[in-house]
Structure formats: C-alpha cells, structure tokens
Design a protein around this motif. Structure first.
Motif, short mmCIF file in Angstrom:
data_model
loop_
_atom_site.label_atom_id
_atom_site.label_comp_id
_atom_site.label_asym_id
_atom_site.label_seq_id
_atom_site.Cartn_x
_atom_site.Cartn_y
_atom_site.Cartn_z
N LEU A 75 44.26 38.23 45.30
CA LEU A 75 43.66 37.48 46.39
C LEU A 75 44.30 37.81 47.73
O LEU A 75 43.62 37.89 48.76
N LEU A 76 45.60 38.02 47.74
CA LEU A 76 46.32 38.24 49.00
C LEU A 76 46.23 39.68 49.48
O LEU A 76 46.13 39.94 50.68
N ASN A 77 46.27 40.65 48.54
CA ASN A 77 46.36 42.05 48.94
C ASN A 77 45.50 42.99 48.12
O ASN A 77 45.76 44.19 48.07
N GLY A 78 44.50 42.49 47.44
CA GLY A 78 43.62 43.36 46.68
C GLY A 78 44.27 43.91 45.43
O GLY A 78 45.27 43.37 44.93
N THR A 79 43.73 45.02 44.93
CA THR A 79 44.23 45.61 43.69
C THR A 79 45.70 45.99 43.79
O THR A 79 46.48 45.77 42.85
N ARG A 80 46.11 46.55 44.95
CA ARG A 80 47.53 46.88 45.12
C ARG A 80 48.40 45.65 44.98
O ARG A 80 49.46 45.68 44.33
N GLY A 81 47.97 44.57 45.59
CA GLY A 81 48.75 43.34 45.50
C GLY A 81 48.85 42.81 44.09
O GLY A 81 49.90 42.33 43.66
N GLY A 82 47.73 42.89 43.35
CA GLY A 82 47.76 42.43 41.96
C GLY A 82 48.69 43.26 41.10
O GLY A 82 49.44 42.73 40.28
N LEU A 83 48.65 44.59 41.29
CA LEU A 83 49.53 45.47 40.50
C LEU A 83 51.00 45.22 40.84
O LEU A 83 51.85 45.17 39.95
N ILE A 84 51.29 45.04 42.13
CA ILE A 84 52.68 44.81 42.54
C ILE A 84 53.17 43.46 42.01
O ILE A 84 54.27 43.36 41.44
N ALA A 85 52.37 42.42 42.18
CA ALA A 85 52.78 41.08 41.74
C ALA A 85 53.00 41.04 40.23
O ALA A 85 54.00 40.51 39.75
N GLY A 86 52.06 41.60 39.47
CA GLY A 86 52.19 41.57 38.01
C GLY A 86 53.34 42.39 37.50
O GLY A 86 54.02 42.00 36.54
N THR A 87 53.59 43.54 38.13
CA THR A 87 54.70 44.40 37.70
C THR A 87 56.04 43.77 38.01
O THR A 87 56.94 43.72 37.16
N LEU A 88 56.20 43.28 39.25
CA LEU A 88 57.47 42.66 39.61
C LEU A 88 57.75 41.41 38.79
O LEU A 88 58.90 41.07 38.54
N PHE A 89 56.69 40.74 38.36
CA PHE A 89 56.87 39.51 37.60
C PHE A 89 57.60 39.77 36.28
O PHE A 89 58.37 38.92 35.81
#
Length: 447
Positions: A75-89
């Motif tokens: 929602l915040l940054n598109g596909t890049r944001g989702g990949l970054i958030a999920g990976t860092l999690f």
C-alpha cells in the motif's frame, strides 16, 4: 490507480527494519508493533485500512503478521515496498535462528537460550495482553461485537473449534449484525475516533487495478520462484535427497497452515519425527524454544527442522553445507507463498473495500481477532507460568487447566514486572523484551 510511493521508499525501508527488530511475541505482538509504528506513531495508514488488510491476512494460510507487513508495504510503496517489508520482517529472525541452530548442533546445549527464553516468555505474555487491550479498544465498538469476541475466545479455548471455522463463522455473524445494525457497515473516515487522522491520505496509497493479465503474470512468476530451488536440488542431488523431501513437504505445509503456527506445529513435529526422522523425539520443543527467542514469525521453527534434518542426512554434501542449504530452502518454500498470496489478492480486496456487506463481515472477523489474541495470551500464560497442565473434558468441552502445584514464581514475578512496564509505565515492547531477556539470562547462572 495510484502507482507512486505514499512515503519515501528509503524512509519506509528504515521503518520496516526497525519493526523487524521488534517482532517478538508471535502474531499478536508483531501486529501490535506494526499498529504502534504505522498507525499510532508514524500515522502512515488509517486504523480502518490497517484492520481491513489484517482481516484479509487472517483468512490466508501462513503467518498473518508477515502477510500484513507485505500488504501494508505494498500500500505504501507498491510491489517494491511489499517485497522489502516482507523480506525484512523475516530476515533478522532467519539469521538469528540459523546461528542458534548451528550452536545447537555444535554444542548440543541450549542452557543459555533456555535462560533467555525464561526471560522473554513473561514479556511475551505482557505484549499479547497489551495487544488485546489495544485492538479490543478499537475493534469492539458495539455490544454485539463484544459478544462475538467472547464467543470466539470460548470456541477456541474451551471447545477446540478449528481456527478457519471460527473466522468464517465470525464473518457470517458480522454480516448478520450488519443487517440488524447499519452502523456496523457504515464506511467512515480512515481514522481512529480516539486519535488524529493519518498523515498519508487514503487516496495517496498505492493500489493496482486487478486484471486477468496481471493475475496470470503473478501466478506464473510466483510458482517459478517458489519451486525453482526444489527443482535444482532434485536435479543436482537426486529425488531421494533429504532437501527435495523437505522442499516438497514444507511447500505443502505452507498452503495448509491455517490457524497460526501452533495449529500446524503438532503436524510438522509428527511428520518430522515419526515419518521422515529429521528430528529425535523432544527436539521439536527445543527448536520451538530457540524460535521463541528470535524475532519474526514463530513458524520460523521449520527452519530449525530443515537445518537439523539436512545436517544429519547430508548425502554427498558436507553436513554444515547441508544444514545451511536445508535451512534456507525450508525458509524459502515457507515464506515465498506469502508474497504470492498478497500480491495476487490485495488488489481484489482493495476493490471490495467499500462494499458495505463485506465491511460488515470483516468487522465480525476483526472482533473474532480479539478473541483469537486473547486465547493466545491464555496459551502462553499456561505454558509459561506453570510447568504442567492437564486436560479436562465434558462432552464437547475440552479445557487445558494448569497444575497449580507446578506454578513458577520467577515467571509470575517477571510477568508482573513486564505488565507494569508496558501498561503502566509505557515502555516499548523492545525495551521490555530487552530487560526481561537480561533478567532471564542472569537467572540461568544464578537459579
């Protein structure tokens, strides 16, 4: 369609890294951390939008907290944001558990980790209680929703109703309540009545339009990414390799893990010990103790299973290389599906966000979430504050009760301290966990 970044990607990445270091305490604690950072402190997303995303993630197999991170990152940054958030999690927990697994295999002892767990577990109870308080205050806005939350808690705790049944039943009852009480399906502003509106407007959030072409591309690419490591392991090491068995088994487990980590761990333990022989009896509990001390989803314990199993049956590989590959492979096939589920389904869920009938159903699910988190608090309390429990049943009723004589005075005292720090003194979860971890570590050498 909105395709730009709602917040700068670098700033969002730093926020997700900070969140990743605080993701102790299972999904309740993790969701509480994201609630605090994204909704309360940074105000990047409104309360209702956050709960709408959580409701969808609760319906999916796999770790809902990581899926919520992917959804909000998208929602915040598109596909890049989702990949970054999920990976860092999952990254800090994966690295920490990899090191602890190596230490376990090398030393055969988890005394230090057990001391840390003795300190962390009481803090986890306090974090979950805080989550019940926070989510309940925001979600239970009608007496009917309070009744639904209590009913969900009783169904899970006293009658052992399967988690998916509770969620589906809550959705149906929420829909019925919406028909009787129109206020439950009213779509108001994206804000919590108790706090200020989000700094990022609802229209600024990233939303892809769903389409058949987009769906086909994500499915094709997701399946290739998901299974390529398993295919490579089979091509290089043969079908009889333990790595292929682990890749296929945990790929299957990833799509049936409804009801949270504890719901699936019994099945994984039975298969890992009795069918595949990856672990010795009792080792699943040790792996769970290790996983409890690391950030990230508790289902990360499957990484321990994969690493230990590959180390003991390395085939042509060096045992330590096999342990590393097994740990990474199991982690990959467990968490890649989460990205697929969110990136595939989130645009459709967003499109239905203003459907009033769906809103009422999801409101019921949100109320059930409060009961689910409360049942988790009871589970943690039973297995942290007491050394033994017993099952009491009358017909369909099945209660797990503590053996009072087995109470742990140290755990009781530290839980009280953690509750005081979090609920009365306003300490952050990370600070509370740090103090309790130090106390637990000290207890391992003193008590």
């Amino acid at each position: 369609m909105r395709t730009g970044d709602a917040v700068p990607l670098g700033e969002a990445t730093r926020a997700w890294f900070l969140i990743s270091l605080q993701t102790f305490g299972g999904p309740a604690g993790q969701i509480s951390v994201m609630q605090h950072e994204l909704v309360d402190r940074r105000r990047w997303i409104g309360q209702r939008r956050f709960l709408h995303a959580l409701n969808y993630c609760m319906l999916l197999p796999g770790p809902e907290a990581q899926q919520l991170a992917i959804y909000t990152g998208w929602l915040l940054n598109g596909t890049r944001g989702g990949l970054i958030a999920g990976t860092l999690f999952v990254l800090p927990g994966m690295l920490a558990l990899l090191a602890l697994t190596a230490l376990y295999l090398a030393a055969g002892s988890t005394n230090v980790v057990s001391g840390l767990f003795a300190g962390l577990a009481p803090a986890v109870i306090a974090i979950v209680v805080q989550a019940v308080q926070r989510v309940g205050r925001r979600a239970l806005t009608h007496p009917g929703l309070v009744v639904l939350a209590v009913a969900s808690f009783v169904a899970l705790t006293a009658f052992g109703v399967p988690f998916p049944v509770v969620v589906l039943g809550a959705g149906f009852l929420g829909w019925l309540l919406g028909r009787w009480f129109p206020s439950l399906r009213r779509l108001g502003p994206e804000q919590d009545d108790e706090g200020p509106p989000p700094l990022v407007s609802d229209d600024a959030l990233h939303v892809d339009l769903p389409s058949a072409g987009r769906t086909a591309r994500i499915v094709a690419l997701g399946l290739v990414v998901w299974f390529t490591p398993v295919v490579l392991a089979g091509a290089l090491l043969g079908r009889d390799s333990v790595l292929v068995d682990q890749g296929l088994f945990f790929s299957g487990a990833a799509v049936v893990t409804f009801g949270g980590a504890y719901a699936v761990l019994a099945y994984v333990a039975q298969q890992a010990v009795e069918v595949y022989g990856w672990l010795a009896p009792g080792e699943m509990v040790r792996g769970l103790a290790l996983a409890e001390t690391t950030p990230g989803p508790l289902i990360m314990v499957v990484q321990f299973v994969g690493g230990v199993g590959a180390y003991r049956d390395p085939g042509p590989l060096d045992p330590w290389v096999a342990m590393l590959v097994g740990s990474l492979l199991v982690t990959w096939v467990t968490f890649v599906p989460c990205f697929l589920f969110i990136l595939l389904g989130a645009p459709y869920v967003e499109r239905l966000r203003r459907n009033q009938q769906l809103t009422a159903a999801l409101t019921g699910i949100t109320a059930a979430v409060v009961g689910v988190i409360a049942s988790l608090a009871v589970y943690f309390a039973l297995h942290t504050l007491f050394d033994a429990t017993r099952i009491v049943g009358w017909g369909p009723l099945r209660l797990e009760l503590p053996v009072l004589a087995s109470w742990d005075p140290f755990a009781f005292a530290l839980t009280g301290v953690a509750l005081l720090l979090l609920l009365r003194l306003g300490w952050s979860p990370l600070r509370t966990l740090g103090l309790c971890a130090v106390v637990g570590l000290a207890s391992a050498f003193v008590l």
